[in-house]
Write a protein that holds these residues in place. Structure first.
Motif, PDB file in Angstrom:
ATOM      1  N   LYS A 125     -16.747  16.224   0.378  1.00 41.63           N
ATOM      2  CA  LYS A 125     -16.388  15.717   1.695  1.00 41.63           C
ATOM      3  C   LYS A 125     -15.984  14.254   1.570  1.00 41.63           C
ATOM      4  N   THR A 126     -14.796  13.927   2.046  1.00 45.31           N
ATOM      5  CA  THR A 126     -14.293  12.569   1.903  1.00 45.31           C
ATOM      6  C   THR A 126     -15.008  11.611   2.844  1.00 45.31           C
ATOM      7  N   ASP A 127     -15.469  10.494   2.282  1.00 51.67           N
ATOM      8  CA  ASP A 127     -16.116   9.447   3.049  1.00 51.67           C
ATOM      9  C   ASP A 127     -15.085   8.351   3.318  1.00 51.67           C
ATOM     10  N   TYR A 128     -14.602   8.274   4.566  1.00 52.30           N
ATOM     11  CA  TYR A 128     -13.572   7.301   4.907  1.00 52.30           C
ATOM     12  C   TYR A 128     -14.155   5.964   5.335  1.00 52.30           C
ATOM     13  N   LYS A 129     -15.486   5.851   5.397  1.00 46.56           N
ATOM     14  CA  LYS A 129     -16.107   4.609   5.827  1.00 46.56           C
ATOM     15  C   LYS A 129     -16.242   3.618   4.681  1.00 46.56           C
ATOM     16  N   PHE A 154       5.843   6.336  -6.195  1.00 47.83           N
ATOM     17  CA  PHE A 154       5.335   6.671  -7.530  1.00 47.83           C
ATOM     18  C   PHE A 154       3.921   7.238  -7.456  1.00 47.83           C
ATOM     19  N   LEU A 155       3.077   6.665  -6.608  1.00 49.77           N
ATOM     20  CA  LEU A 155       1.713   7.171  -6.464  1.00 49.77           C
ATOM     21  C   LEU A 155       1.721   8.606  -5.934  1.00 49.77           C
ATOM     22  N   PHE A 156       2.605   8.893  -5.002  1.00 50.85           N
ATOM     23  CA  PHE A 156       2.699  10.270  -4.505  1.00 50.85           C
ATOM     24  C   PHE A 156       3.231  11.206  -5.591  1.00 50.85           C
ATOM     25  N   GLU A 157       4.115  10.711  -6.453  1.00 46.39           N
ATOM     26  CA  GLU A 157       4.579  11.519  -7.582  1.00 46.39           C
ATOM     27  C   GLU A 157       3.416  11.842  -8.518  1.00 46.39           C
ATOM     28  N   TYR A 200      -8.570  16.639  -1.885  1.00 43.95           N
ATOM     29  CA  TYR A 200      -8.224  15.456  -2.662  1.00 43.95           C
ATOM     30  C   TYR A 200      -6.837  14.928  -2.324  1.00 43.95           C
ATOM     31  N   GLU A 201      -5.895  15.795  -1.973  1.00 45.15           N
ATOM     32  CA  GLU A 201      -4.554  15.326  -1.647  1.00 45.15           C
ATOM     33  C   GLU A 201      -4.562  14.455  -0.394  1.00 45.15           C
ATOM     34  N   SER A 202      -5.324  14.860   0.620  1.00 39.83           N
ATOM     35  CA  SER A 202      -5.424  14.064   1.843  1.00 39.83           C
ATOM     36  C   SER A 202      -6.146  12.753   1.579  1.00 39.83           C
ATOM     37  N   CYS A 203      -7.178  12.805   0.728  1.00 38.57           N
ATOM     38  CA  CYS A 203      -7.931  11.597   0.376  1.00 38.57           C
ATOM     39  C   CYS A 203      -7.020  10.595  -0.319  1.00 38.57           C
ATOM     40  N   LEU A 204      -6.221  11.050  -1.265  1.00 37.98           N
ATOM     41  CA  LEU A 204      -5.315  10.165  -1.981  1.00 37.98           C
ATOM     42  C   LEU A 204      -4.213   9.649  -1.067  1.00 37.98           C
ATOM     43  N   ALA A 205      -3.663  10.514  -0.222  1.00 39.54           N
ATOM     44  CA  ALA A 205      -2.602  10.094   0.697  1.00 39.54           C
ATOM     45  C   ALA A 205      -3.120   9.024   1.659  1.00 39.54           C
ATOM     46  N   TRP A 206      -4.337   9.205   2.144  1.00 37.11           N
ATOM     47  CA  TRP A 206      -4.939   8.231   3.059  1.00 37.11           C
ATOM     48  C   TRP A 206      -5.122   6.887   2.352  1.00 37.11           C
ATOM     49  N   SER A 207      -5.568   6.935   1.097  1.00 35.65           N
ATOM     50  CA  SER A 207      -5.775   5.710   0.318  1.00 35.65           C
ATOM     51  C   SER A 207      -4.451   5.013   0.037  1.00 35.65           C
ATOM     52  N   ILE A 208      -3.420   5.776  -0.303  1.00 31.57           N
ATOM     53  CA  ILE A 208      -2.102   5.191  -0.577  1.00 31.57           C
ATOM     54  C   ILE A 208      -1.549   4.511   0.671  1.00 31.57           C
ATOM     55  N   ASN A 209      -1.682   5.160   1.813  1.00 32.56           N
ATOM     56  CA  ASN A 209      -1.184   4.579   3.065  1.00 32.56           C
ATOM     57  C   ASN A 209      -1.963   3.331   3.458  1.00 32.56           C
ATOM     58  N   LYS A 210      -3.232   3.256   3.054  1.00 31.38           N
ATOM     59  CA  LYS A 210      -4.057   2.083   3.358  1.00 31.38           C
ATOM     60  C   LYS A 210      -3.664   0.881   2.499  1.00 31.38           C
ATOM     61  N   LEU A 211      -3.059   1.148   1.356  1.00 35.28           N
ATOM     62  CA  LEU A 211      -2.776   0.103   0.376  1.00 35.28           C
ATOM     63  C   LEU A 211      -1.962  -1.052   0.977  1.00 35.28           C
ATOM     64  N   PHE A 212      -0.912  -0.726   1.751  1.00 37.81           N
ATOM     65  CA  PHE A 212      -0.044  -1.764   2.319  1.00 37.81           C
ATOM     66  C   PHE A 212      -0.128  -1.810   3.848  1.00 37.81           C
ATOM     67  N   LYS A 213      -1.201  -1.277   4.384  1.00 42.93           N
ATOM     68  CA  LYS A 213      -1.331  -1.160   5.837  1.00 42.93           C
ATOM     69  C   LYS A 213      -1.294  -2.505   6.535  1.00 42.93           C
ATOM     70  N   ASN A 214      -1.873  -3.529   5.933  1.00 45.57           N
ATOM     71  CA  ASN A 214      -1.938  -4.844   6.562  1.00 45.57           C
ATOM     72  C   ASN A 214      -0.845  -5.785   6.081  1.00 45.57           C
ATOM     73  N   GLY A 215       0.178  -5.230   5.464  1.00 43.48           N
ATOM     74  CA  GLY A 215       1.284  -6.058   4.989  1.00 43.48           C
ATOM     75  C   GLY A 215       0.998  -6.830   3.731  1.00 43.48           C
ATOM     76  N   ASP A 216      -0.104  -6.494   3.029  1.00 47.49           N
ATOM     77  CA  ASP A 216      -0.444  -7.155   1.768  1.00 47.49           C
ATOM     78  C   ASP A 216       0.340  -6.500   0.635  1.00 47.49           C
TER      79      ASP A 216
END
Length: 240
Positions: A125-129, A154-157, A200-216
């Motif tokens: 179970k993915t822990d998003y907190k 590339f990360l999605f690849e 795991y695919e949703s967990c990774l996709a969520w993490s990838i989308n979080k990577l640049f979420k704040n414009g960093d």
């Protein structure tokens, strides 16, 4: 652009402390308590390395309310004695930073350790907190938004290349790494999930989308969690 999936040689391999979180809502234990005895048994299993030669340990000792639960995982390129060394470091770090806490999690470059007094199937179970990003301090030269798009693509690849049939004990080794040419630079990246995280695919996709979420948008970055880890850099950071 060239797309290569193979081992990445190491030029800058470290095992730095990254972050930790003590689960204060789980309370503390007393010296001489049954919980402490159960926790010590689990942490000794991490330190001896006999149960972590393949890079993963999921262990429960005792019955509620004194049951101790420990999960330990090394990065996909860290095995054998190197994994054992990281286990020693993680146990010592947890004892120092979450002294007498019943639960917590600590991350290092090459492994992480999770401890809990609650019997949870965190690998299923993915822990998003308990997910957070970290960034290389160096800014991107040129078109930063285009660079971020190429990193995300590339990360999605890499998700599509995860060898889900590779066994890690009785669990699946959800790990993939590679490199890709970006003009004069080479992008190095890895993705990994804990054992048999069902989604795991949703967990990774969520993490990838979080990577640049704040414009960093930096030359390197990562997102650490208890289920999934992603990282990219413009230098090699993995063993071959």
């Amino acid at each position: 652009m060239q797309f290569l999936i193979h081992g990445v040689s190491s030029l800058n391999l470290t095992n730095d402390y990254l972050n930790h979180k003590c689960f204060l809502n789980q309370g503390t234990y007393n010296s001489g308590s049954k919980y402490k005895d159960n926790l010590n048994i689990c942490l000794r299993a991490v330190r001896t390395g006999s149960s972590t030669m393949d890079g993963f340990l999921d262990m429960k000792m005792g019955e509620a309310p004194d049951s101790a639960n420990v999960m330990f995982q090394c990065r996909g390129d860290t095995r054998g004695s190197k994994c054992n060394t990281c286990g020693d470091t993680a146990v010592a770090g947890f004892r120092k930073r979450c002294s007498m806490n019943k639960g917590g999690v600590i991350w290092y470059d090459q492994c992480f350790l999770w401890v809990s007094a609650i019997n949870e199937d965190v690998q299923f179970k993915t822990d998003y907190k308990n997910i957070f990003p970290m960034y290389n301090p160096n800014n991107v030269r040129g078109d930063a938004k285009l660079f971020a798009k190429r990193v995300v693509d590339f990360l999605f690849e890499l998700i599509l290349t995860i060898p889900i049939t590779t066994k890690r004990g009785s669990f699946l080794n959800l790990y993939s790494a590679g490199e890709k040419k970006l003009g004069k630079n080479t992008l190095y990246a890895m993705i990994e999930c804990v054992s048999s995280t069902l989604d795991y695919e949703s967990c990774l996709a969520w993490s990838i989308n979080k990577l640049f979420k704040n414009g960093d948008i930096k030359q390197g970055g990562r997102v650490l969690g208890m289920n999934c880890v992603i990282r990219y850099e413009l230098y090699p950071f993995l063993r071959s």
